[in-house]
Design a protein around this motif. Structure first.
Motif, short mmCIF file in Angstrom:
data_model
loop_
_atom_site.label_atom_id
_atom_site.label_comp_id
_atom_site.label_asym_id
_atom_site.label_seq_id
_atom_site.Cartn_x
_atom_site.Cartn_y
_atom_site.Cartn_z
N UNK A 241 3.36 11.43 7.90
CA UNK A 241 3.25 10.03 7.50
C UNK A 241 4.34 9.66 6.49
N UNK A 242 4.98 10.66 5.87
CA UNK A 242 5.98 10.39 4.83
C UNK A 242 7.27 9.78 5.39
N UNK A 243 7.86 10.27 6.51
CA UNK A 243 9.10 9.65 7.01
C UNK A 243 9.00 8.15 7.28
N UNK A 244 7.91 7.62 7.94
CA UNK A 244 7.84 6.16 8.10
C UNK A 244 7.76 5.42 6.77
N UNK A 245 7.08 6.01 5.76
CA UNK A 245 7.02 5.35 4.45
C UNK A 245 8.41 5.32 3.80
N UNK A 246 9.17 6.42 3.93
CA UNK A 246 10.53 6.42 3.40
C UNK A 246 11.41 5.42 4.14
N UNK A 247 11.21 5.33 5.46
CA UNK A 247 11.92 4.33 6.25
C UNK A 247 11.62 2.94 5.71
N UNK A 248 10.34 2.67 5.47
CA UNK A 248 9.96 1.36 4.92
C UNK A 248 10.62 1.13 3.56
N UNK A 249 10.68 2.17 2.72
CA UNK A 249 11.30 2.02 1.41
C UNK A 249 12.77 1.64 1.53
N UNK A 250 13.48 2.22 2.49
CA UNK A 250 14.89 1.93 2.65
C UNK A 250 15.12 0.57 3.31
N UNK A 251 14.22 0.16 4.23
CA UNK A 251 14.52 -1.00 5.06
C UNK A 251 13.71 -2.25 4.71
N UNK A 252 12.47 -2.10 4.21
CA UNK A 252 11.60 -3.26 4.10
C UNK A 252 11.25 -3.64 2.66
N UNK A 253 11.64 -2.86 1.68
CA UNK A 253 11.43 -3.25 0.31
C UNK A 253 10.13 -2.75 -0.29
N UNK A 254 9.94 -3.08 -1.58
CA UNK A 254 8.84 -2.49 -2.35
C UNK A 254 7.49 -3.08 -1.98
N UNK A 255 7.43 -4.36 -1.68
CA UNK A 255 6.12 -4.98 -1.45
C UNK A 255 5.41 -4.40 -0.23
N UNK A 256 6.11 -4.37 0.91
CA UNK A 256 5.50 -3.81 2.11
C UNK A 256 5.23 -2.32 1.95
N UNK A 257 6.14 -1.61 1.27
CA UNK A 257 5.98 -0.16 1.14
C UNK A 257 4.77 0.20 0.28
N UNK A 258 4.60 -0.48 -0.87
CA UNK A 258 3.43 -0.18 -1.70
C UNK A 258 2.14 -0.54 -0.98
N UNK A 259 2.17 -1.59 -0.17
CA UNK A 259 0.98 -1.95 0.61
C UNK A 259 0.66 -0.87 1.63
N UNK A 260 1.69 -0.32 2.30
CA UNK A 260 1.47 0.75 3.28
C UNK A 260 0.94 2.01 2.61
N UNK A 261 1.47 2.34 1.40
CA UNK A 261 0.96 3.51 0.68
C UNK A 261 -0.53 3.34 0.39
N UNK A 262 -0.91 2.15 -0.07
CA UNK A 262 -2.33 1.90 -0.36
C UNK A 262 -3.17 2.03 0.91
N UNK A 263 -2.70 1.46 2.02
CA UNK A 263 -3.47 1.53 3.26
C UNK A 263 -3.62 2.96 3.76
N UNK A 264 -2.54 3.74 3.70
CA UNK A 264 -2.61 5.14 4.14
C UNK A 264 -3.58 5.93 3.26
N UNK A 265 -3.48 5.76 1.94
CA UNK A 265 -4.32 6.52 1.01
C UNK A 265 -5.79 6.17 1.19
N UNK A 266 -6.10 4.88 1.26
CA UNK A 266 -7.50 4.49 1.40
C UNK A 266 -8.04 4.87 2.77
N UNK A 267 -7.20 4.81 3.81
CA UNK A 267 -7.65 5.26 5.13
C UNK A 267 -8.00 6.74 5.11
N UNK A 268 -7.15 7.55 4.42
CA UNK A 268 -7.44 8.98 4.32
C UNK A 268 -8.75 9.22 3.56
#
Length: 833
Positions: A241-268
């Motif tokens: 799950x880490x490579x797509x999050x890093x991809x998001x960090x490089x391409x989509x910025x902080x807002x979407x990336x922090x939201x994805x981190x929260x969604x992944x963590x709470x889903x787990x």
């Protein structure tokens, strides 16, 4: 998002707001609105977590979002909004336990409020900013303050309040109460505080042209797919799950990336609570929720550091653009009377130099900021695994951290290698080496993996292939490892073949040449497999960075950098890679390199056993460790002191010089990048003196640039070691420069037989080092011609018995079970009925 700044407190303000000294602005409507928001958000998210997660796991939640929201809101709106935290936590405690526990509820609420204030105050004190995610060192400070400050206080306060009122008992205070509560709060701060800050205060904005485009859809699809496999289907793929999050960090910025981190963590967390996924499977096997919490912390920290690196690089590029603009204007103003062609040439040259320097600076900063923390992660996890009194559960956790750090280091090294190549900073490190020994090492590395996969791994070389060659050994080894590793990974049955030929005229090895400008050999390497093959339309994209064929995407492994880096390395060595493949039948990768004959080398045997202590009757060795990062000093001190070395520390070059002059250490471990005085200046000063020439100075640096080594050695350093390092490298360097001798884990010494077929010299006497039961098992496995059992039995032989291991392994690889029976029968005559 802009916020109103609070006015500086004066006597007039204090009279107008009588409660302002306590942060209570009762006449300020905005203040009341923010207080209510904090209280409601804390109650809502905490009630949901208690309802969904805590009620299912019957234990403290692995993550407590409320702690993160509290820290985030205080950083955004100011510490004067502490009343919102107190009201939110108090209402939650009363809602769950009613008025019968009013006293502990008040105490726990006060503890949460004070703990959040402590965390926020320390973050502001050490970072001097309300948004500590634009610089890597600010992210590290934020993480340390989040874990080791206020969360500890609020955990202790809450548990103590309930224990005093007999709601909890002292039994298992640390494991069942403190540890899960504290780590849950800390993980909550790491995940949810960045989410609040990013969405309410972040100035970073990476526009996405459309949410329906291939990059966004690919990133989200990969997250959903890997999340399903790991968090529902219990496949051990959670760190993919880490490579797509890093991809998001490089391409989509902080807002979407922090939201994805929260969604992944709470889903787990929710999946684990409802008994799904890889973490619930780990819990059922005896592991604790610590693995889930480590996973959430790793993805949060790694992604936030990546976001900080992206922001630093963005600011550097903006500064470079401004500098380029200024330079262009100056060139135009000062060269108006010159010919137009000369002006354009100067401008282009300046731009090229600035761009090249920017790439070099970026690579150096990336290397230092990423590899330095990994040095501590890998170093301390190795030390934990050395401890003999460590609990099995903690030993497994340390092993997981070490493996995850190794994997992360591999990803970082691949990205840095590609960056160095694109910046033109990769050069050949030419040296003479033993080609046959290199091929034997690579074969040994993959043989057991091939056997376990049911494959036949074959290495062939033509008779005219020279024994010693002169080229870059490290890059050749990396290319072979990448190609053979891919062949084994994508082959389900059959074989993998490496064939080496010399396509030049026959070689007279009595004449060797070491002239890089005059290549005399063209060696051809061919790696063939009987695997799944590659479609013709995918061959053209095979060597593109971050690109994978269909089989690679289905495996969900790798970064798509291995083949791209391999091709660049081969091109540096004067050749190129080609591939032929057919779906369902296999693939063949072929490459050539230019090399020269090398003279025969005489090398000693390296003792790879673990050193336990200094051998007796040696001097009292004094070692000075110089590093501005306390954790790096602490790592070397804890590694060397138990061995018997006398160690002192310094945090910069000036302190190092003072301690060296007074204490006269035998050797100095010198970090090169430090404040006040760096390692270069300190080394120059020390080596400029007669006394300093007797002191060995070894550079420790996180740089990956080849020219860095030449610079370090030119200022007087005696050696050069890169971070992160293995403990064996440190001990070997001390032995090399000081003549240190060690007591090893096993004091038996055996001769390493390398250059002849060892199975010919193997006798039954060699097997007597093993017990009779083991010999009986080997005999029976040989009778049944079961190679897998034989290989497993060989794995039980002590590491010190190198000759026996190599000999039996060769017999098993070649299916020579008759010889194994002949060796074991004389020893079992009294045991066979």
């Amino acid at each position: 998002m802009k916020t109103n700044q609070l006015p500086t407190e004066t006597a007039a303000n204090r009279s107008k707001w009588p409660l302002s000294r306590f942060g209570l602005e009762v006449n300020n409507p905005r203040w009341w609105f923010e207080i209510i928001c904090i209280a409601l958000v804390y109650f809502a998210v905490s009630w949901l977590v208690a309802k969904i997660i805590v009620s299912n796991v019957k234990a403290p939640s692995p993550v407590w979002p409320g702690a993160g929201f509290n820290v985030g809101f205080l950083l955004v709106w100011g510490r004067s909004r502490w009343l919102g935290i107190f009201l939110g936590t108090l209402y939650l405690n009363l809602h769950r336990n009613w008025l019968e526990v009013l006293a502990p509820s008040l105490a726990a609420s006060a503890g949460s409020t004070i703990g959040s204030l402590i965390t926020v105050s320390l973050i502001l004190q050490f970072t001097r900013t309300k948004y500590p995610f634009n610089q890597v060192h600010h992210v590290v400070i934020f993480a340390l303050c989040s874990i080791f400050s206020g969360t500890i206080f609020q955990t202790v306060a809450g548990i103590t309040a309930y224990i005093v009122t007999e709601r909890y008992v002292w039994e298992n205070f640390f494991n069942r109460l403190f540890l899960p509560w504290w780590i849950g709060d800390s993980v909550g701060v790491l995940i949810f505080a960045p989410l609040v800050l990013t969405w309410l205060r972040s100035h970073q904005h990476t526009p996405i042209k459309s949410w329906i485009n291939w990059e966004v859809l690919t990133a989200l699809t990969s997250l959903v797919f890997v999340g399903y496999l790991s968090l529902y289907d219990s496949q051990p793929l959670e760190y993919l799950l880490l490579p797509p999050l890093l991809w998001s960090a490089f391409r989509f910025g902080a807002k979407l990336t922090t939201l994805l981190i929260m969604l992944v963590s709470m889903t787990a967390s929710v999946a684990t609570a409802y008994r799904f996924g890889v973490f619930y499977k780990a819990i059922t096997q005896g592991d604790s929720l610590l693995l889930l919490q480590i996973f959430m912390s790793v993805i949060a920290m790694t992604t936030m550091i990546t976001l900080a690196i992206v922001e630093e690089n963005r600011k550097a590029n903006m500064g470079l653009q401004r500098a380029n603009a200024d330079l262009e204007q100056r060139v135009l103003d000062r060269t108006s009377d010159l010919r137009q062609s000369e002006s354009m040439a100067l401008e282009l040259a300046a731009k090229a130099e600035a761009a090249n320097q920017a790439k070099s600076t970026f690579i150096a900063n990336m290397s230092h900021e990423l590899r330095s923390p990994l040095n501590a992660v890998l170093g301390f996890s190795q030390m934990m695994m050395r401890a003999k009194n460590l609990a099995t559960e903690h030993l497994e956790s340390a092993s997981i951290i070490n493996r995850s750090g190794d994997y992360l280091l591999t990803l970082i090294n691949n990205i840095l290698d590609l960056s160095k190549i694109e910046a033109g900073k990769t050069t050949l490190n030419l040296q003479t080496f033993d080609l046959e020994h290199l091929l034997d090492d690579v074969e040994d590395m993959f043989q057991l993996r091939a056997i376990n996969a049911g494959l036949n791994l074959v290495f062939e070389r033509d008779p005219n292939v020279p024994h010693y060659i002169y080229t870059d050994e490290i890059k050749l080894r990396q290319v072979l490892i990448n190609l053979i590793g891919n062949a084994i990974k994508f082959t389900k049955n059959g074989s993998v073949l490496l064939h080496v030929t010399n396509i030049n005229t026959p070689i007279n090895e009595s004449i060797y040449i070491e002239d890089p400008s005059n290549p005399k050999l063209i060696l051809n390497f061919s790696v063939s497999d009987t695997g799944v093959g590659i479609a013709a339309e995918e061959l053209s994209e095979l060597f593109v960075s971050f690109s994978q064929a269909q089989a690679g995407r289905e495996k969900q492994e790798g970064t798509g950098l291995g083949l791209a880096i391999s091709r660049r390395f081969v091109q540096l060595m004067g050749g190129d890679i080609s591939v032929t493949s057919e779906l369902g039948k296999g693939s063949t990768f072929q490459f050539q390199i230019h090399a020269q004959l090398g003279k025969e080398l005489v090398s000693g045997i390296i003792d790879k056993r673990r050193a336990l202590a200094l051998a007796p009757d040696q001097p009292n060795y004094k070692i000075l460790v110089v590093d501005d990062k306390p954790v790096n000093c602490q790592l070397l001190v804890k590694l060397l002191t138990p061995m018997g070395f006398e160690v002192q520390e310094a945090s910069n070059g000036q302190e190092a010089i003072a301690i060296w002059d007074r204490w006269e250490p035998h050797l100095i471990w010198m970090d090169m990048r430090m404040p006040v005085m760096d390692g270069y200046e300190a080394t120059k000063y020390i080596k400029s003196t007669v006394k300093g020439n007797a002191t060995a100075v070894i550079a420790l640096t996180a740089s990956v640039l080849e020219e860095e080594k030449a610079i370090v050695l030119s200022v007087g350093c005696d050696d050069f070691i890169r971070k992160p390092f293995r403990e064996q490298i440190i001990f070997d360097a001390l032995a090399k420069h000081l003549g240190v001798k060690y007591i090893y884990e096993n004091i038996q010494h055996h001769k390493h037989e390398i250059d002849f077929p060892s199975e010919i010299l193997l006798t039954s006497e060699n097997l007597k080092v093993m017990p009779d039961s083991w010999i009986m098992q080997l005999y029976r496995a040989s009778l049944e011609a079961d190679k897998n059992i034989v290989i497993n039995l060989i794995g039980q032989i002590p590491e010190s018995e190198t000759f026996l291991v190599r000999s039996l392994t060769k017999l098993a690889r070649n299916y020579q079970f008759e010889k194994l029976i002949d060796l074991t029968e004389p020893l079992l005559s009294t045991h066979i009925e």
